[in-house]
Enzyme design. Structure first.
Site, PDB file in Angstrom:
ATOM      1  N   LYS A  76      11.811  -3.244  -3.293  1.00  0.00           N
ATOM      2  CA  LYS A  76      10.883  -2.200  -3.742  1.00  0.00           C
ATOM      3  C   LYS A  76      11.679  -1.009  -4.268  1.00  0.00           C
ATOM      4  CE  LYS A  76       6.826   0.283  -1.882  1.00  0.00           C
ATOM      5  NZ  LYS A  76       6.043   0.467  -0.641  1.00  0.00           N
ATOM      6  N   SER A 153       1.325   0.028  -1.099  1.00  0.00           N
ATOM      7  CA  SER A 153       2.136   0.464  -2.220  1.00  0.00           C
ATOM      8  C   SER A 153       3.221  -0.543  -2.621  1.00  0.00           C
ATOM      9  CB  SER A 153       2.812   1.801  -1.893  1.00  0.00           C
ATOM     10  OG  SER A 153       3.664   1.689  -0.772  1.00  0.00           O
ATOM     11  N   SER A 177       1.029  -0.617   3.642  1.00  0.00           N
ATOM     12  CA  SER A 177       1.572  -0.894   2.314  1.00  0.00           C
ATOM     13  C   SER A 177       2.299  -2.215   2.171  1.00  0.00           C
ATOM     14  CB  SER A 177       2.513   0.242   1.889  1.00  0.00           C
ATOM     15  OG  SER A 177       1.771   1.389   1.556  1.00  0.00           O
TER      16      SER A 177
END
Length: 462
Positions: A76, A153, A177
């Site tokens: 990420k 996210s 997330s």
């Protein structure tokens, strides 16, 4: 080759039936084929990945492989890698912003020989449950239906995992997330016990963890991620992380279907989660309902605290950068300008209230070994919405089942429970006692054996 798991790849490397170079080339080709519609990646290091794959191939031939040698992994964007872009999903950061340090999860994966070949997209500052971002031209899309969000996210990580961009993907989770995108994409997503995976920067409730297609791969990845790093003052002492033996006949499992606030679970979601509970019951587990234990006051307090934290960060930006933040995020943080100290302190105190309530729910007169719940009350929603309601005044109505366990520090696993009539995945959440990461992985592995056959992964689009 795109659908092979990490454990399968390692076995194939060991036998010589596959090479890390072959696999890396296949992963790059799969990403190239799907990325035009999924928007999962913000950076690809193809040349460096192939160099790393050739070095891995040499170690396998020499009989000196590392724990995850040659297995592709994505990171990420908020996982720092020295010299890599570090813009946190927002156009408000400078164009040339790069990381100056290596975050512990990135370091552990590199040391284990995994090939970090790409960075995955995220929303502004990681503060949305979608891939909507001011930085990227298009939000990440869900491979099961590209009109929808994969969740967030860890948006790009989930899209990449479901679409076969290799077996291992690293996300972060502060309120759901990892688990929300895992649930909406049919994946396995582990929010480990707080401190199990050392992380930097650290923050209350923030963890890093795996997004994979199987429990075995999540456990394999966790074994590497959980290695110690003194930079995280909250790290746990070394402990068991691989799935442990479980006798279902000895378990008491709670079934939690009413969070106490937020959106009510849709009927198909309730049916799928209840069916999972009944499957465990049929194997001898005792399953009993868990009453609502969280409140609107807890949710609103944490919302106020997070708004203030983000408002302080955003208001400190130069005006020309502040206006580049996603408008939804600006609208969300705006009320914090009027908060006084009492409001912020009260909001912060709700973290402890939620922590106590979540742990107490498992530790009643007859304690539960595990609790089952939905991951989210609803399936994936349109990709251009910031949240299911798309209302910055009511931003967290969909995280009532995930948020408590960031505050309580308990491990929680998202895993596919089944499918909506329209074909979208439905997430089952398995919550364990603090520090029992091995237990939630073990119960997840049981569910993989008990659940009905899964639909094929959407590797080629729909």
């Amino acid at each position: 080759m795109s659908a092979l798991g990490a454990a399968e790849l390692l076995a194939a490397y060991r036998s010589g039936t596959l090479s890390p170079v072959d696999v890396m080339q296949a992963v790059l080709a799969q990403a190239a084929a799907r990325e035009g519609e999924l928007h999962a990646l913000c950076a690809v290091e193809a040349d460096a990945a192939l160099v790393a794959a050739r070095a891995s191939e040499a170690r396998w031939r020499a009989g000196t492989p590392l724990a995850l040698d040659g297995v592709p992994v994505t990171l990420k964007e908020n996982i720092a890698v020295p010299g890599a872009a570090y813009r946190l999903g927002t156009a408000a950061t400078p164009d040339d912003a790069v990381a100056r340090f290596e975050a512990p999860p990135a370091a552990r994966l590199r040391e284990a020989g995994a090939i970090a070949w790409a960075r995955t997209t995220m929303p502004d500052y990681g503060m949305l449950s979608s891939g909507l971002s001011s930085l990227y031209p298009e939000p990440a899309r869900n491979p099961w239906d590209t009109s929808l969000t994969p969740g967030g996210s860890s948006a790009g990580a989930a899209a990449a995992a479901a679409a076969g961009y290799g077996p291992l993907h690293l996300g972060t989770d502060i309120g759901g997330s990892i688990r929300l995108p895992a649930g909406w994409c049919g994946l396995v997503g582990l929010k480990p016990s707080h401190g199990r995976v050392p992380i930097q920067p650290a923050y209350a409730g923030r963890v890093a963890g795996p997004l994979t297609r199987t429990v075995d791969d999540a456990a394999l990845m966790l074994a590497t991620l959980a290695r110690p790093d003194a930079r995280d003052a909250t790290q746990l002492p070394p402990g068991a992380v691989l799935p442990r033996p479980l006798d279902l006949r000895s378990l008491r499992i709670g079934l939690w279907l009413d969070a106490g606030w937020g959106e009510a679970p849709q009927p198909e979601v309730l049916a799928a989660v209840t069916a999972a509970a009944r499957a465990f019951e049929s194997q001898g587990a005792i399953v009993e309902p868990v009453p609502a234990f969280t409140t609107r006051a807890m949710a609103d307090g944490i919302d106020r605290f997070w708004r203030m934290r983000s408002w302080l960060d955003i208001s400190a930006l130069p005006p020309e950068r502040r206006v580049k933040v996603l408008p939804y995020i600006l609208d969300w943080v705006a009320p914090a300008a009027r908060y006084d100290g009492a409001a912020v302190f009260n909001g912060y105190s709700q973290m402890q209230a939620l922590r106590e309530a979540a742990n107490a729910a498992m530790d009643g007169p007859q304690p539960f070994d595990f609790v089952l719940s939905p991951v989210s009350p609803m399936p994936a929603y349109p990709a251009h919405q910031a949240s299911p309601l798309h209302d910055p005044a009511r931003p967290f109505e969909h995280i009532a089942f995930t948020l408590p366990f960031n505050m309580s520090e308990q491990p929680a696993l998202a895993i596919n429970a089944g499918y909506m009539a329209a074909g979208l995945p439905i997430g089952l959440q398995i919550i364990g006692r603090r520090f029992d990461d091995a237990g939630v992985l073990a119960l997840g592995a049981w569910w993989e054996r008990l659940r009905p056959p899964q639909r094929p992964w959407p590797l080629d689009g729909r």
